[in-house]
Scaffold this motif. Structure first.
Motif, PDB file in Angstrom:
ATOM      1  N   ALA A 252       0.824  -1.212   0.000  1.00  0.00           N
ATOM      2  CA  ALA A 252       0.000   0.000   0.000  1.00  0.00           C
ATOM      3  C   ALA A 252       0.857   1.260   0.000  1.00  0.00           C
ATOM      4  O   ALA A 252       0.538   2.247  -0.675  1.00  0.00           O
ATOM      5  N   ILE A 253       1.955   1.241   0.737  1.00  0.00           N
ATOM      6  CA  ILE A 253       2.856   2.397   0.774  1.00  0.00           C
ATOM      7  C   ILE A 253       3.496   2.634  -0.594  1.00  0.00           C
ATOM      8  O   ILE A 253       3.649   3.777  -1.042  1.00  0.00           O
ATOM      9  N   GLU A 254       3.870   1.545  -1.279  1.00  0.00           N
ATOM     10  CA  GLU A 254       4.439   1.671  -2.623  1.00  0.00           C
ATOM     11  C   GLU A 254       3.441   2.315  -3.582  1.00  0.00           C
ATOM     12  O   GLU A 254       3.819   3.185  -4.388  1.00  0.00           O
ATOM     13  N   VAL A 255       2.197   1.920  -3.491  1.00  0.00           N
ATOM     14  CA  VAL A 255       1.169   2.490  -4.365  1.00  0.00           C
ATOM     15  C   VAL A 255       0.955   3.969  -4.060  1.00  0.00           C
ATOM     16  O   VAL A 255       0.838   4.797  -4.973  1.00  0.00           O
ATOM     17  N   ILE A 256       0.923   4.338  -2.788  1.00  0.00           N
ATOM     18  CA  ILE A 256       0.737   5.741  -2.409  1.00  0.00           C
ATOM     19  C   ILE A 256       1.908   6.593  -2.896  1.00  0.00           C
ATOM     20  O   ILE A 256       1.715   7.692  -3.444  1.00  0.00           O
ATOM     21  N   ALA A 257       3.133   6.121  -2.702  1.00  0.00           N
ATOM     22  CA  ALA A 257       4.305   6.869  -3.158  1.00  0.00           C
ATOM     23  C   ALA A 257       4.274   7.065  -4.675  1.00  0.00           C
ATOM     24  O   ALA A 257       4.582   8.145  -5.194  1.00  0.00           O
ATOM     25  N   TYR A 258       3.893   6.021  -5.386  1.00  0.00           N
ATOM     26  CA  TYR A 258       3.795   6.118  -6.851  1.00  0.00           C
ATOM     27  C   TYR A 258       2.729   7.136  -7.257  1.00  0.00           C
ATOM     28  O   TYR A 258       2.946   7.966  -8.143  1.00  0.00           O
ATOM     29  N   LEU A 259       1.564   7.087  -6.603  1.00  0.00           N
ATOM     30  CA  LEU A 259       0.467   7.986  -6.966  1.00  0.00           C
ATOM     31  C   LEU A 259       0.768   9.440  -6.611  1.00  0.00           C
ATOM     32  O   LEU A 259       0.271  10.354  -7.269  1.00  0.00           O
ATOM     33  N   LEU A 260       1.575   9.662  -5.579  1.00  0.00           N
ATOM     34  CA  LEU A 260       1.977  11.032  -5.257  1.00  0.00           C
ATOM     35  C   LEU A 260       2.756  11.648  -6.419  1.00  0.00           C
ATOM     36  O   LEU A 260       2.553  12.811  -6.781  1.00  0.00           O
ATOM     37  N   VAL A 261       3.658  10.861  -7.006  1.00  0.00           N
ATOM     38  CA  VAL A 261       4.420  11.342  -8.158  1.00  0.00           C
ATOM     39  C   VAL A 261       3.505  11.532  -9.363  1.00  0.00           C
ATOM     40  O   VAL A 261       3.560  12.557 -10.045  1.00  0.00           O
TER      41      VAL A 261
END
Length: 321
Positions: A252-261
């Protein structure tokens, strides 16, 4: 492991794989909707349509993998803590021993690996985009690409039940952290170089734009890198409950970091292949405009001075007579 630690382990595993992951994916869904809304107007622009479609499709695939992973993790918690709560060795033992050999456990591993590959792969792709205009782009991309291939191999091997081992899992997580840090450092170094260059030449607006992009990447990937580092540290210290908590929420953290970019890229605050050219063009136009204004000022001053000299050289009428 003491009974208290065992209970803490089970509590964290149950809560993180269901409730906390659900909250995190709710945040990810909000970012996804914002990014999609920002990408929609770009579909009307012929120059940006292909890029906008690619970002939207890629991001949608990441979100689908994330939601399926959440559903499978919840199903795994149900199998462990409800359907087999009387298993000898407690539910957590059932999860560690048998769950990952079942179809639900195998599918959970597959979608977790897909999230890892998609989110890390886009980081390496953006590294290539930023360095693609330089002569040393190939040299820069080789090392993170080799780490990425190593990470994929370790992730795939870790899904095979009979050859799972702590070394394989640790190598996979360390490779992931190395990619995140290495790529981020290289990108920031590139942006800082432009920042210093434009600061030196007096182009403060261009310098600020480079630093805003650098700050965006630092903010987005610092969370993911810190989370991965927490997994490694908790594993090194032998803190099983903490390792389980950080590991369960890593996807979930990986997805959030990706979506922030992606959200910031979709709103025009990211870097693409035309960024450097556009900024360089603005810089040239600013210099040209400044130089033109200076030349006009100098010419006007010179003309005024010549006029004063001519006026001063004229004799009064009475003297001429």
């Amino acid at each position: 492991m003491s009974a208290q630690q065992q209970l803490l382990w089970e509590d964290l595993d149950l809560i993180s794989s269901t409730t906390i992951n659900g909250v995190l994916y709710g945040i990810a869904l909000s970012l996804y909707v914002l990014a999609a809304r920002s990408l929609y107007p770009q579909l009307k622009d012929l120059h940006q349509r292909r890029r906008a479609i690619f970002i939207f499709v890629y991001t949608s695939v990441v979100m689908i993998c994330g939601i399926i992973f959440l559903a499978l993790a919840t199903r795994g918690a149900q199998l462990s803590y409800i359907d087999h709560n009387t298993f000898v060795g407690e539910p957590i033992e059932y999860q560690v021993t048998y769950l990952f050999s079942l179809p639900a456990g195998i599918a959970e591993d597959i979608f977790s690996t897909m999230i890892d590959i998609l989110t890390l792969g886009i980081q390496i792709w953006r590294l290539w985009v930023i360095y693609s205009t330089t002569h040393y782009a190939l040299a820069v991309i080789i090392f993170p690409l080799l780490l990425f291939l190593c990470f994929i191999a370790m992730d795939i091997v870790s899904m095979v039940p009979w050859i799972q081992g702590q070394f394989i899992l640790t190598t996979s997580v360390v490779s992931q952290l190395a990619i995140e840090i290495f790529v981020t450092v290289l990108v920031i170094a590139r942006l800082l170089a432009h920042h210093v260059n434009y600061n030196f030449t007096g182009a403060s607006e261009m310098s600020k734009q480079y630093m805003s992009i650098a700050a965006m990447l630092i903010e987005s990937y610092a969370l993911e890198s810190a989370w991965t580092l927490a997994i490694i540290v908790s594993d090194f210290l032998g803190n099983v409950p903490a390792y389980t908590f950080f590991g369960d929420c890593d996807g979930a953290i990986e997805v959030i970091a990706y979506l922030l970019v992606i959200y910031r890229v979709s709103t025009g605050r990211g870097w693409n292949k035309r960024t450097e050219q556009q900024i360089s063009t603005l810089h040239f136009q600013a210099e040209r405009s400044t130089r033109t204004s200076f030349e006009v000022t100098v010419r006007s001053s010179q003309a005024l001075s010549d006029a004063n000299i001519v006026a001063g050289s004229r004799l009064p009428v009475s003297s001429a007579v």
